[in-house]
Design a protein around this motif. Sequence first.
Motif, short mmCIF file in Angstrom:
data_model
loop_
_atom_site.label_atom_id
_atom_site.label_comp_id
_atom_site.label_asym_id
_atom_site.label_seq_id
_atom_site.Cartn_x
_atom_site.Cartn_y
_atom_site.Cartn_z
N VAL A 185 75.94 -23.09 42.20
CA VAL A 185 75.07 -21.93 42.42
C VAL A 185 73.95 -21.90 41.38
O VAL A 185 72.77 -21.76 41.72
CB VAL A 185 75.89 -20.61 42.37
CG1 VAL A 185 74.98 -19.39 42.37
CG2 VAL A 185 76.87 -20.53 43.54
N LEU A 186 74.31 -22.05 40.10
CA LEU A 186 73.28 -21.85 39.06
C LEU A 186 72.27 -23.00 39.02
O LEU A 186 71.08 -22.76 38.78
CB LEU A 186 73.92 -21.60 37.69
CG LEU A 186 74.58 -22.70 36.88
CD1 LEU A 186 73.58 -23.45 36.03
CD2 LEU A 186 75.65 -22.09 35.96
N ILE A 187 72.68 -24.24 39.27
CA ILE A 187 71.72 -25.35 39.21
C ILE A 187 70.76 -25.28 40.39
O ILE A 187 69.56 -25.54 40.27
CB ILE A 187 72.42 -26.73 39.12
CG1 ILE A 187 71.47 -27.79 38.55
CG2 ILE A 187 72.97 -27.18 40.45
CD1 ILE A 187 71.12 -27.60 37.10
N PHE A 188 71.27 -24.89 41.56
CA PHE A 188 70.43 -24.72 42.74
C PHE A 188 69.44 -23.58 42.51
O PHE A 188 68.25 -23.69 42.80
CB PHE A 188 71.33 -24.42 43.95
CG PHE A 188 70.63 -24.55 45.29
CD1 PHE A 188 70.12 -25.77 45.68
CD2 PHE A 188 70.52 -23.46 46.14
CE1 PHE A 188 69.47 -25.90 46.91
CE2 PHE A 188 69.87 -23.58 47.36
CZ PHE A 188 69.35 -24.81 47.75
N VAL A 192 65.40 -24.87 42.38
CA VAL A 192 64.61 -24.61 43.60
C VAL A 192 63.32 -23.84 43.28
O VAL A 192 62.23 -24.27 43.68
CB VAL A 192 65.47 -23.89 44.68
CG1 VAL A 192 64.59 -23.34 45.79
CG2 VAL A 192 66.50 -24.86 45.24
N PRO A 193 63.38 -22.69 42.54
CA PRO A 193 62.12 -22.01 42.20
C PRO A 193 61.19 -22.90 41.37
O PRO A 193 59.97 -22.86 41.55
CB PRO A 193 62.57 -20.80 41.38
CG PRO A 193 64.00 -20.61 41.71
CD PRO A 193 64.54 -21.97 42.03
N SER A 198 56.18 -25.71 40.59
CA SER A 198 55.53 -26.94 40.18
C SER A 198 54.62 -27.46 41.29
O SER A 198 53.49 -27.89 41.04
CB SER A 198 56.59 -28.00 39.82
OG SER A 198 55.97 -29.19 39.37
N LEU A 199 55.10 -27.40 42.53
CA LEU A 199 54.29 -27.82 43.69
C LEU A 199 53.01 -26.98 43.79
O LEU A 199 51.92 -27.50 44.00
CB LEU A 199 55.10 -27.66 44.98
CG LEU A 199 55.72 -28.92 45.58
CD1 LEU A 199 56.60 -28.57 46.77
CD2 LEU A 199 54.66 -29.93 45.99
N ARG A 200 53.17 -25.67 43.63
CA ARG A 200 52.04 -24.76 43.78
C ARG A 200 51.01 -24.97 42.66
O ARG A 200 49.81 -24.93 42.91
CB ARG A 200 52.55 -23.31 43.78
CG ARG A 200 51.49 -22.29 44.11
CD ARG A 200 52.12 -20.96 44.49
NE ARG A 200 52.83 -21.01 45.76
CZ ARG A 200 53.41 -19.97 46.34
NH1 ARG A 200 53.35 -18.79 45.75
NH2 ARG A 200 54.03 -20.08 47.49
N LEU A 201 51.48 -25.17 41.43
CA LEU A 201 50.55 -25.30 40.29
C LEU A 201 49.95 -26.69 40.16
O LEU A 201 48.78 -26.84 39.82
CB LEU A 201 51.26 -24.93 38.98
CG LEU A 201 51.51 -23.45 38.71
CD1 LEU A 201 52.35 -23.27 37.46
CD2 LEU A 201 50.21 -22.68 38.57
N THR A 202 50.77 -27.75 40.39
CA THR A 202 50.31 -29.11 40.10
C THR A 202 50.35 -30.05 41.30
O THR A 202 49.85 -31.18 41.21
CB THR A 202 51.17 -29.74 38.98
OG1 THR A 202 52.51 -29.94 39.48
CG2 THR A 202 51.23 -28.87 37.75
N GLY A 203 50.99 -29.63 42.39
CA GLY A 203 51.13 -30.52 43.54
C GLY A 203 52.26 -31.53 43.37
O GLY A 203 52.51 -32.35 44.24
N ILE A 384 64.07 -15.49 45.26
CA ILE A 384 64.28 -14.47 44.22
C ILE A 384 65.75 -14.05 44.18
O ILE A 384 66.36 -13.91 43.11
CB ILE A 384 63.36 -13.25 44.47
CG1 ILE A 384 61.88 -13.69 44.45
CG2 ILE A 384 63.60 -12.15 43.44
CD1 ILE A 384 60.90 -12.63 44.91
N ALA A 385 66.35 -13.88 45.38
CA ALA A 385 67.78 -13.50 45.47
C ALA A 385 68.67 -14.59 44.89
O ALA A 385 69.67 -14.32 44.22
CB ALA A 385 68.15 -13.22 46.93
N LEU A 386 68.29 -15.84 45.15
CA LEU A 386 69.06 -16.98 44.65
C LEU A 386 69.10 -17.00 43.12
O LEU A 386 70.13 -17.27 42.51
CB LEU A 386 68.41 -18.27 45.18
CG LEU A 386 69.16 -19.59 44.97
CD1 LEU A 386 70.48 -19.57 45.72
CD2 LEU A 386 68.29 -20.75 45.46
N VAL A 387 67.96 -16.69 42.49
CA VAL A 387 67.88 -16.65 41.03
C VAL A 387 68.82 -15.58 40.46
O VAL A 387 69.47 -15.78 39.44
CB VAL A 387 66.43 -16.42 40.55
CG1 VAL A 387 66.37 -16.16 39.06
CG2 VAL A 387 65.58 -17.64 40.87
N ALA A 388 68.90 -14.43 41.14
CA ALA A 388 69.81 -13.36 40.70
C ALA A 388 71.26 -13.86 40.71
O ALA A 388 72.01 -13.67 39.74
CB ALA A 388 69.68 -12.14 41.60
#
Length: 578
Positions: A185-188, A192-193, A198-203, A384-388
């Motif tokens: 759970v915690l590594i996923f 994932v976020p 990273s994709l959004r900022l640097t591609g 966001i829910a996954l991070v919680a």
Amino acid sequence: MDELKLYTYIAVFGSFALYFAIAWWSRAGSTEEFYAAGGGIGPVQNGMAIGADWMSAASFISMAGLIAFLGYGGSVFLMGWTGGYVLLAMLLAPYMRKHGKFTVPEFISDRYYSKTARVVAVICLIIASLTYIIGQMKGVGVAFSRFLEVDYGLGLAIGMIVVWVYAVLGGMKGITYTQIAQYCVLIFAYTVPAIFISLRLTGNPIPQLGLGSTLADGSGVYLLDKLDTIVTDLGFKEFTTDNMGGSLNMFAYTLSLMIGTAGLPHVIMRFFTVPSVKAARASAGYALVFIALLYTVAPAVGAMARLNFTQTVEPATGQQLEYAERPQWFKDWEATGLLAFEDKNQDGKIQYSANQQTNEMVTVDQDIMVLANPAIANLPNWVIALVAAGGLAAALSTAAGLLLAISSSVSHDLMKGVLTPDLTEKQELFAGRVVMTLSILVAGYLGLNPPGFAAGTVALAFGLAASSIFPALMMGIFIKKMSGTAAVSGMVAGIGVTMLYVFQHKGIMFIPGTEFLGDLPENWFFGISPNAFGAVGALVNFVVAIIVCKFTGPAPAEIQQLVENFRIPKGAGSAHNH
């Protein structure tokens, strides 16, 4: 119910249901299963469980936040905690597994043929472990209060109940299998976020590579160069070069975290759950891979969170965000009190800078960065829910390991080993569960009413473990002539020096006004901060023990033979001949 809350309930309570089911399936029926999971856990599973035990709320929630605001200086936590694991895996765990006892105080008692040494080790272990649990419980309370929008106290109570069910019911066996699920759970939830951002900022979809890449906006500017420019324009220190109090302090801090971490008993206990020394070494290797998956992503998460946060609050130098137009995530975190704005010049705009007179972001808690990061980057609600769920998994997995360390040290080492040796296995198992229940209640109380010294005691926990337990274990394994009297003298001297230094700068028991030097860098010994002093305490421990050993004579011949036996590579005693 809005979409985010629905996803959060599904993620959090779905994972809790999984933990309960695992705890019921793997409940402990003997002290062997309660303390060491019957010695039957495979290396890969144990590696995952060690990973979850290792990656506490501090790793999941706090470390990237520290890196985000300390920049390069925050790397001491990354290097110290990872390096400590390598020390533990290479120099301590295989030999202690070979000796075949359940707990660290029991090993110290056997090696130093002394009940006094055992009691000193138990006291150090309880102080260090309880301090850690306060941090985990606070993490549980913060995550619940923000994501489930319940009162902090109620969130803490839910967390206590969840830990109680699977830790008390399952013991080490239940905790191990639950931690395997918690690791997944915690590594996923962490990676994932990070991939999205990273994709959004640097591609680049690999965060570790994205950290050193150019921005995706076509400017050709590297992400770290952009971050340096933005933070220095606001008056903050450069992200990539800022160190913490000079090179010597950075070195001492890293070393203190390393040897303090290697001396924390809740992870050492995990190596007693595998069937052999070979499996202990293999599980150490697997654990390092599983830990690296999170630890190598943390610098990218920290830097990207700082960039997103700063660009949201201060879109460009001289262009302030209208307070009335602040995004929803800003309002959500304001409600928790961990983010606060004060309109000092009454212009309705947010001014964010390093200048305390003009800075209007009066509170930006570092611990919110990982939890707030997906919302700041406008990621989907399910992320966001996954991070919680991941933050809670990290806090609960470590809390369970620490509770087991406290339970075994009191019921097995103090009661069975010193006070009431004729305790039956059934009575010992019952006592272990009672002690664990009481520990959860104490931890919950301290989490609800964190003592004013909570931040200070984290430094003391590492300092205590670094200056007392780690040197005693190292000398016990590698200096076969080291005597019990010398080892106890070293432990007491190491703890004494460390506590004296911390108290003279931070106050006696951290009570404000009782510090007699004040926490000012010019009063530090060679520029070493109180938080980094565990390394000096450890050096004092080694020196005192070696000098006392010269004067009092070596350990008896049978103890030297015992050391020879657990240093021989082949063959291993079982982890239940106690």
